[in-house]
Motif scaffolding. Structure first.
Motif, PDB file in Angstrom:
ATOM      1  N   ASN A  35      26.429  46.845 -22.390  1.00  0.00           N
ATOM      2  CA  ASN A  35      25.246  47.519 -22.930  1.00  0.00           C
ATOM      3  C   ASN A  35      25.450  49.008 -23.177  1.00  0.00           C
ATOM      4  O   ASN A  35      24.547  49.685 -23.673  1.00  0.00           O
ATOM      5  CB  ASN A  35      24.055  47.320 -21.980  1.00  0.00           C
ATOM      6  N   VAL A  36      26.625  49.536 -22.811  1.00  0.00           N
ATOM      7  CA  VAL A  36      26.900  50.957 -23.045  1.00  0.00           C
ATOM      8  C   VAL A  36      27.284  51.152 -24.507  1.00  0.00           C
ATOM      9  O   VAL A  36      28.205  50.488 -25.002  1.00  0.00           O
ATOM     10  CB  VAL A  36      28.026  51.452 -22.116  1.00  0.00           C
ATOM     11  N   PRO A  37      26.624  52.050 -25.238  1.00  0.00           N
ATOM     12  CA  PRO A  37      26.966  52.261 -26.650  1.00  0.00           C
ATOM     13  C   PRO A  37      28.387  52.816 -26.830  1.00  0.00           C
ATOM     14  O   PRO A  37      28.777  53.759 -26.132  1.00  0.00           O
ATOM     15  CB  PRO A  37      25.926  53.294 -27.122  1.00  0.00           C
ATOM     16  N   VAL A  38      29.139  52.207 -27.728  1.00  0.00           N
ATOM     17  CA  VAL A  38      30.421  52.749 -28.188  1.00  0.00           C
ATOM     18  C   VAL A  38      30.226  53.074 -29.662  1.00  0.00           C
ATOM     19  O   VAL A  38      30.125  52.179 -30.493  1.00  0.00           O
ATOM     20  CB  VAL A  38      31.581  51.743 -27.983  1.00  0.00           C
ATOM     21  N   HIS A  39      30.170  54.343 -29.993  1.00  0.00           N
ATOM     22  CA  HIS A  39      29.805  54.773 -31.340  1.00  0.00           C
ATOM     23  C   HIS A  39      30.963  54.577 -32.326  1.00  0.00           C
ATOM     24  O   HIS A  39      32.129  54.469 -31.915  1.00  0.00           O
ATOM     25  CB  HIS A  39      29.374  56.242 -31.316  1.00  0.00           C
ATOM     26  N   PRO A  40      30.676  54.567 -33.629  1.00  0.00           N
ATOM     27  CA  PRO A  40      31.754  54.535 -34.623  1.00  0.00           C
ATOM     28  C   PRO A  40      32.694  55.723 -34.434  1.00  0.00           C
ATOM     29  O   PRO A  40      32.275  56.813 -34.011  1.00  0.00           O
ATOM     30  CB  PRO A  40      31.005  54.620 -35.960  1.00  0.00           C
ATOM     31  N   VAL A  41      33.954  55.513 -34.750  1.00  0.00           N
ATOM     32  CA  VAL A  41      34.978  56.534 -34.533  1.00  0.00           C
ATOM     33  C   VAL A  41      34.751  57.727 -35.465  1.00  0.00           C
ATOM     34  O   VAL A  41      34.449  57.560 -36.646  1.00  0.00           O
ATOM     35  CB  VAL A  41      36.383  55.936 -34.791  1.00  0.00           C
ATOM     36  N   LYS A  42      34.918  58.933 -34.911  1.00  0.00           N
ATOM     37  CA  LYS A  42      34.894  60.139 -35.733  1.00  0.00           C
ATOM     38  C   LYS A  42      36.291  60.358 -36.299  1.00  0.00           C
ATOM     39  O   LYS A  42      37.227  60.672 -35.563  1.00  0.00           O
ATOM     40  CB  LYS A  42      34.447  61.344 -34.902  1.00  0.00           C
ATOM     41  N   GLY A  43      36.436  60.148 -37.620  1.00  0.00           N
ATOM     42  CA  GLY A  43      37.741  60.226 -38.261  1.00  0.00           C
ATOM     43  C   GLY A  43      37.908  61.506 -39.073  1.00  0.00           C
ATOM     44  O   GLY A  43      37.085  62.427 -39.002  1.00  0.00           O
ATOM     45  N   ILE A  74      50.646  81.930 -32.037  1.00  0.00           N
ATOM     46  CA  ILE A  74      49.211  81.870 -31.747  1.00  0.00           C
ATOM     47  C   ILE A  74      48.572  80.840 -32.669  1.00  0.00           C
ATOM     48  O   ILE A  74      48.887  80.777 -33.856  1.00  0.00           O
ATOM     49  CB  ILE A  74      48.538  83.241 -31.961  1.00  0.00           C
ATOM     50  N   ASP A  75      47.693  80.028 -32.110  1.00  0.00           N
ATOM     51  CA  ASP A  75      46.853  79.162 -32.933  1.00  0.00           C
ATOM     52  C   ASP A  75      45.437  79.214 -32.393  1.00  0.00           C
ATOM     53  O   ASP A  75      45.198  79.665 -31.254  1.00  0.00           O
ATOM     54  CB  ASP A  75      47.380  77.722 -32.949  1.00  0.00           C
ATOM     55  N   SER A  76      44.488  78.761 -33.178  1.00  0.00           N
ATOM     56  CA  SER A  76      43.084  78.782 -32.785  1.00  0.00           C
ATOM     57  C   SER A  76      42.474  77.401 -32.961  1.00  0.00           C
ATOM     58  O   SER A  76      42.795  76.685 -33.906  1.00  0.00           O
ATOM     59  CB  SER A  76      42.297  79.788 -33.642  1.00  0.00           C
ATOM     60  N   ILE A  77      41.609  77.058 -32.023  1.00  0.00           N
ATOM     61  CA  ILE A  77      40.747  75.879 -32.157  1.00  0.00           C
ATOM     62  C   ILE A  77      39.321  76.396 -32.041  1.00  0.00           C
ATOM     63  O   ILE A  77      38.944  76.932 -30.996  1.00  0.00           O
ATOM     64  CB  ILE A  77      41.034  74.820 -31.081  1.00  0.00           C
ATOM     65  N   GLN A  97      41.088  67.683 -35.271  1.00  0.00           N
ATOM     66  CA  GLN A  97      40.364  66.682 -34.506  1.00  0.00           C
ATOM     67  C   GLN A  97      40.194  67.086 -33.038  1.00  0.00           C
ATOM     68  O   GLN A  97      39.274  66.620 -32.362  1.00  0.00           O
ATOM     69  CB  GLN A  97      41.078  65.333 -34.596  1.00  0.00           C
ATOM     70  N   THR A  98      41.074  67.962 -32.547  1.00  0.00           N
ATOM     71  CA  THR A  98      40.893  68.482 -31.189  1.00  0.00           C
ATOM     72  C   THR A  98      39.570  69.221 -31.084  1.00  0.00           C
ATOM     73  O   THR A  98      38.840  69.092 -30.095  1.00  0.00           O
ATOM     74  CB  THR A  98      42.048  69.427 -30.811  1.00  0.00           C
ATOM     75  N   GLU A  99      39.236  69.982 -32.133  1.00  0.00           N
ATOM     76  CA  GLU A  99      37.946  70.675 -32.135  1.00  0.00           C
ATOM     77  C   GLU A  99      36.793  69.672 -32.113  1.00  0.00           C
ATOM     78  O   GLU A  99      35.796  69.867 -31.396  1.00  0.00           O
ATOM     79  CB  GLU A  99      37.837  71.590 -33.359  1.00  0.00           C
ATOM     80  N   VAL A 100      36.921  68.575 -32.857  1.00  0.00           N
ATOM     81  CA  VAL A 100      35.900  67.515 -32.839  1.00  0.00           C
ATOM     82  C   VAL A 100      35.786  66.922 -31.431  1.00  0.00           C
ATOM     83  O   VAL A 100      34.686  66.733 -30.899  1.00  0.00           O
ATOM     84  CB  VAL A 100      36.249  66.408 -33.859  1.00  0.00           C
ATOM     85  N   LEU A 101      36.939  66.651 -30.819  1.00  0.00           N
ATOM     86  CA  LEU A 101      36.978  66.056 -29.474  1.00  0.00           C
ATOM     87  C   LEU A 101      36.322  66.974 -28.451  1.00  0.00           C
ATOM     88  O   LEU A 101      35.492  66.540 -27.638  1.00  0.00           O
ATOM     89  CB  LEU A 101      38.432  65.784 -29.098  1.00  0.00           C
ATOM     90  N   TYR A 102      36.683  68.260 -28.487  1.00  0.00           N
ATOM     91  CA  TYR A 102      36.171  69.195 -27.488  1.00  0.00           C
ATOM     92  C   TYR A 102      34.695  69.503 -27.699  1.00  0.00           C
ATOM     93  O   TYR A 102      33.952  69.701 -26.734  1.00  0.00           O
ATOM     94  CB  TYR A 102      36.991  70.479 -27.510  1.00  0.00           C
ATOM     95  N   PRO A 158      34.405  57.472 -29.537  1.00  0.00           N
ATOM     96  CA  PRO A 158      35.827  57.528 -29.906  1.00  0.00           C
ATOM     97  C   PRO A 158      36.073  58.592 -30.986  1.00  0.00           C
ATOM     98  O   PRO A 158      35.215  58.843 -31.838  1.00  0.00           O
ATOM     99  CB  PRO A 158      36.113  56.120 -30.454  1.00  0.00           C
ATOM    100  N   VAL A 159      37.260  59.195 -30.933  1.00  0.00           N
ATOM    101  CA  VAL A 159      37.686  60.212 -31.906  1.00  0.00           C
ATOM    102  C   VAL A 159      39.102  59.874 -32.344  1.00  0.00           C
ATOM    103  O   VAL A 159      39.969  59.585 -31.512  1.00  0.00           O
ATOM    104  CB  VAL A 159      37.639  61.626 -31.284  1.00  0.00           C
TER     105      VAL A 159
END
Length: 453
Positions: free
Chosen positions: A114-122, A269-272, A291-296, A435-436
């Protein structure tokens, strides 16, 4: 049951599912056959290979009725290379299968239907996303080769192009291979332990454009290095760092312990989002920053911070999630067992002017109780473990101190499901899972789960 299916049998089968590593699954009177290259919904002809008591493997001979989601892989070495598993499946199809992969283990292992698993963020553009390439060099039949390993082997599939890595990595891989003979550099042979160049590593700051090149050699003595450095600078003028790592061991581990700077600075140096990170040759840093930014951001949404919370970041690495949390929390305490990662995390906190992020080296299950003994009380715990999931002692530590909210960032749906079941049995309730897609064209999927006590 294995007598039903014999080695070398040619069978016409219907593919029902995909495994976690992207192989098709067909069943012959209940006996599962794993078929690399086959997709769910397809009727295929296969030849049975290895058979075990409870399952077997088969080679795909012909797709009789293809899936509507089957596409022609754009990579010329897809069927040989082990880097991607799903280029033959449309990106829409990949998203469907990855959501199903998470849903299945949450039902079967966590027993949480019963726990929602949402569509993947692609991704809008699921190509050229990798900011780090680790390219082996070798020798085959008297010629220098470079590319990527064939699945489950150390055989290098020779190629000049990888369409999930940067164009600069492609250019360096092809040019270095072509010019090594001119420069007098030979490639390493794993079998004989002779030859010099073992790996080329290319790291690119997607936000800054800064590029680091790391040459991994089998010997410290590298007489041709000035010529190689000049070649790299000529081919990729944007390069800001060229490093030399020495690995003289008979091992398949990429890096040795000795690293020196040949040109420029020893980091990029990199930025998220609005957080900057200093990345050295051996720093762990997510390979897909977009996608790391989406995940975080998803982890931040689930943490529900209002500015007054005390937060733990277990398995904090170089502080990537910690610093995102520190922007919105009162205090963040990160713990990581690798001391060098903690040094990187402290430096990254200083780089971003965040004095409310604190880091300590050690095992989370040892450090967290110490913080509680010091009188600290935490509202939220964020955990981002390796593929094997959380250490059992850490799960028991969470259940002992019971922070109100747990945000679990996972790179392995199976161990996520296992750990959710333990936390549920200890009193937590899983609210939802997002999911991501961090690794398009591969079978891997990341997820963020939100739990409340």
């Amino acid at each position: 049951m294995s007598f039903i299916v014999q080695q070398h049998d040619r069978l016409n089968v219907y593919v029902e599912d995909l495994t976690h590593d992207g192989s098709g699954v067909a069943k012959v009177e209940g006996y599962p056959l794993f078929i690399p290259g086959a997709l769910p919904g397809e009727q295929v002809e296969v030849q049975v290979g290895k058979t075990l008591k409870n399952y077997g493997f088969a080679k795909l001979l012909e797709v009789i009725e293809p899936s509507p989601q089957r596409v022609e892989p754009p990579c010329p070495v897809f069927w040989d290379c082990g880097g991607c598993q799903m280029q033959h499946l449309s990106y829409e199809g990949q998203m469907i299968q990855k959501q199903k992969q998470v849903r299945d283990v949450i039902d079967r292992i966590a027993k949480l239907p019963n726990v929602p698993v949402h569509p993947v963020k692609g991704m809008d553009n699921p190509w050229r996303y990798r900011n780090k390439s680790q390219i082996p060099f070798g020798e085959q039949n008297g010629r220098i080769v470079s590319g990527f390993y064939k699945s489950r082997t150390h055989h290098i599939v020779d190629t000049d192009v990888c369409i999930i890595q940067s164009e600069e990595a492609d250019l360096l891989m092809a040019t270095l291979k072509r010019e090594m003979l001119i420069l007098g550099v030979d490639a390493y042979n794993e079998r004989t332990h002779k030859g010099l160049l073992r790996h080329l590593i290319v790291r690119k700051g997607k936000a800054t454009g800064e590029i680091m090149v790391v040459l991994v050699t089998s010997k410290r003595k590298f007489p041709e290095r000035e010529a190689v450095v000049e070649m790299i600078k000529r081919v990729v003028p944007e390069v800001t760092s060229i490093m030399h790592n020495v690995n003289s061991e008979k091992t398949n581990v990429i890096f040795g312990n000795e690293t020196s700077c040949l040109y420029g600075k020893s980091f990029i140096i990199d930025s998220i989002g609005d957080i900057d990170f200093e990345i050295s040759a051996r720093s762990f840093y997510q390979v897909n920053p977009e996608q790391t930014e989406v995940l975080y951001k998803q982890a931040l949404d689930y943490a529900q911070l209002s500015g007054g919370e005390m937060v733990i970041d277990a398995y904090c690495g170089i502080g990537t999630i910690s610093l995102f949390l520190a922007k919105q929390a009162k205090e963040v305490y990160g713990v990581e067992i690798v001391p060098q990662a903690i040094e990187d995390a402290k430096r990254n906190a200083e780089l971003n002017g965040l004095d409310n992020a604190h880091f300590e080296a050690g095992a989370a299950e040892d450090v967290i109780p110490k913080w509680y003994e010091q009188g600290k009380r935490f509202d939220v715990l964020v955990v981002d473990p390796p593929r094997k999931g959380c250490d059992e002692k850490l799960l028991q530590t969470i259940l002992t101190y019971k922070p109100k909210r747990v945000v679990y960032v996972s790179c392995n749906p199976g161990t996520l499901a296992r750990d959710l079941r333990i936390l549920e049995d200890g009193g937590y309730k899983t609210q939802e899972i997002q999911p991501v897609d961090m690794f398009p064209q591969s079978s891997h999927v990341e997820s963020v789960a939100w739990l409340e006590i």
